[in-house]
Write a protein that holds these residues in place. Structure first.
Motif, PDB file in Angstrom:
ATOM      1  N   ASP A 132       0.824  -1.214   0.000  1.00 31.40           N
ATOM      2  CA  ASP A 132       0.000   0.000   0.000  1.00 31.40           C
ATOM      3  C   ASP A 132       0.860   1.266   0.000  1.00 31.40           C
ATOM      4  O   ASP A 132       0.559   2.225  -0.714  1.00 31.40           O
ATOM      5  CB  ASP A 132      -0.957   0.011   1.196  1.00 31.40           C
ATOM      6  CG  ASP A 132      -2.072  -1.023   1.061  1.00 31.40           C
ATOM      7  OD1 ASP A 132      -2.338  -1.472  -0.078  1.00 31.40           O
ATOM      8  OD2 ASP A 132      -2.670  -1.382   2.090  1.00 31.40           O
ATOM      9  N   SER A 133       1.913   1.271   0.804  1.00 30.31           N
ATOM     10  CA  SER A 133       2.798   2.442   0.856  1.00 30.31           C
ATOM     11  C   SER A 133       3.507   2.658  -0.476  1.00 30.31           C
ATOM     12  O   SER A 133       3.627   3.795  -0.941  1.00 30.31           O
ATOM     13  CB  SER A 133       3.846   2.269   1.952  1.00 30.31           C
ATOM     14  OG  SER A 133       3.239   2.260   3.215  1.00 30.31           O
ATOM     15  N   TYR A 149       2.459   1.665  -3.440  1.00 27.44           N
ATOM     16  CA  TYR A 149       1.470   2.102  -4.432  1.00 27.44           C
ATOM     17  C   TYR A 149       1.142   3.586  -4.230  1.00 27.44           C
ATOM     18  O   TYR A 149       1.055   4.346  -5.202  1.00 27.44           O
ATOM     19  CB  TYR A 149       0.192   1.258  -4.368  1.00 27.44           C
ATOM     20  CG  TYR A 149      -0.870   1.815  -5.290  1.00 27.44           C
ATOM     21  CD1 TYR A 149      -0.817   1.561  -6.651  1.00 27.44           C
ATOM     22  CD2 TYR A 149      -1.868   2.652  -4.812  1.00 27.44           C
ATOM     23  CE1 TYR A 149      -1.755   2.112  -7.519  1.00 27.44           C
ATOM     24  CE2 TYR A 149      -2.805   3.207  -5.667  1.00 27.44           C
ATOM     25  CZ  TYR A 149      -2.747   2.935  -7.015  1.00 27.44           C
ATOM     26  OH  TYR A 149      -3.661   3.498  -7.862  1.00 27.44           O
ATOM     27  N   ASN A 150       0.956   3.995  -2.989  1.00 23.66           N
ATOM     28  CA  ASN A 150       0.627   5.392  -2.696  1.00 23.66           C
ATOM     29  C   ASN A 150       1.734   6.313  -3.222  1.00 23.66           C
ATOM     30  O   ASN A 150       1.462   7.312  -3.886  1.00 23.66           O
ATOM     31  CB  ASN A 150       0.441   5.572  -1.181  1.00 23.66           C
ATOM     32  CG  ASN A 150      -0.057   6.944  -0.821  1.00 23.66           C
ATOM     33  OD1 ASN A 150      -0.883   7.524  -1.512  1.00 23.66           O
ATOM     34  ND2 ASN A 150       0.451   7.470   0.273  1.00 23.66           N
ATOM     35  N   GLU A 174       0.228   1.333 -10.823  1.00 24.71           N
ATOM     36  CA  GLU A 174       0.139  -0.123 -10.692  1.00 24.71           C
ATOM     37  C   GLU A 174       1.274  -0.802 -11.452  1.00 24.71           C
ATOM     38  O   GLU A 174       1.913  -1.733 -10.940  1.00 24.71           O
ATOM     39  CB  GLU A 174      -1.215  -0.626 -11.201  1.00 24.71           C
ATOM     40  CG  GLU A 174      -2.362  -0.254 -10.303  1.00 24.71           C
ATOM     41  CD  GLU A 174      -3.726  -0.567 -10.897  1.00 24.71           C
ATOM     42  OE1 GLU A 174      -3.807  -1.124 -12.020  1.00 24.71           O
ATOM     43  OE2 GLU A 174      -4.734  -0.239 -10.239  1.00 24.71           O
ATOM     44  N   GLU A 202       4.023   8.908   4.265  1.00 23.48           N
ATOM     45  CA  GLU A 202       4.428   7.541   4.584  1.00 23.48           C
ATOM     46  C   GLU A 202       5.035   7.400   5.980  1.00 23.48           C
ATOM     47  O   GLU A 202       5.235   6.294   6.458  1.00 23.48           O
ATOM     48  CB  GLU A 202       5.414   7.010   3.533  1.00 23.48           C
ATOM     49  CG  GLU A 202       4.810   6.877   2.151  1.00 23.48           C
ATOM     50  CD  GLU A 202       3.598   5.964   2.108  1.00 23.48           C
ATOM     51  OE1 GLU A 202       3.531   4.990   2.894  1.00 23.48           O
ATOM     52  OE2 GLU A 202       2.693   6.224   1.301  1.00 23.48           O
TER      53      GLU A 202
END
Length: 177
Positions: free
Chosen positions: A20-21, A23-24, A37, A137
């Motif tokens: 998730d981090s 991707y963010n 992605e 993050e």
């Protein structure tokens, strides 16, 4: 099987929690969901391939973010963004939360969120990445320095300049200038 299974298992245990981090961060860098992605997928592929070179006991998170950043910078999108400053932000990125608030408060919240996103997106890449890694993050300065392969003093300097630029930009936006 050979020794590759334990290596693969430890890679998975270390890498999956970072998805998730990563991707963010990738989404902020690319400003596009599909490209983010692809960037994360390519990052994981490169990291798995090079996992033998990772030294256990060192900062795996910083290692993964460095791979992502380097992959981004060598991509067509990364090269283009590094040379230009984006002027627009996709409207569909801001999502309204479901609540009992009034339409007016929802509009103000969305407007403020969009204003901050536009201000961050308007930062030069070298400033945007330190703000995102630190303030979004939650990475420590040392971890950011490792991830971006820059001295910790440079991290602190860029972060101070980025935050100052954001403050000035947001102040102008609030005044309607």
């Amino acid at each position: 099987m050979s020794k590759s299974n334990p290596l693969s298992d430890s890679f998975e245990a270390l890498a999956i929690p970072l998805f998730d981090s990563l991707y963010n961060f990738a989404h902020w860098l690319t400003q596009d969901r599909d490209e983010a992605e692809d960037l994360v997928q390519e990052t994981y592929a490169k990291a798995l391939k090079g996992f033998k070179s990772f030294q256990m006991g060192t900062n795996f998170r910083a290692w993964m973010f460095r791979i992502l950043k380097n992959t981004f910078l060598t991509s067509r999108t990364g090269l283009r963004i590094a040379m230009t400053v984006p002027l627009d932000v996709e409207d569909d990125e801001s999502m309204l939360s479901v609540s009992t608030e009034t339409p007016e408060t929802l509009l103000l919240e969305r407007s403020n969120q969009q204003m901050v996103q536009e201000a961050i997106a308007g930062l030069p890449l070298k400033f945007r990445e330190v703000v995102l890694l630190c303030d979004v993050e939650g990475m420590a300065y040392q971890e950011i320095a490792e991830a971006l392969a820059i001295p910790i003093g440079t991290v602190m300097s860029r972060l101070a300049r980025a935050r100052n630029a954001l403050r000035q930009d947001l102040a102008k936006r609030m005044r309607g200038v």
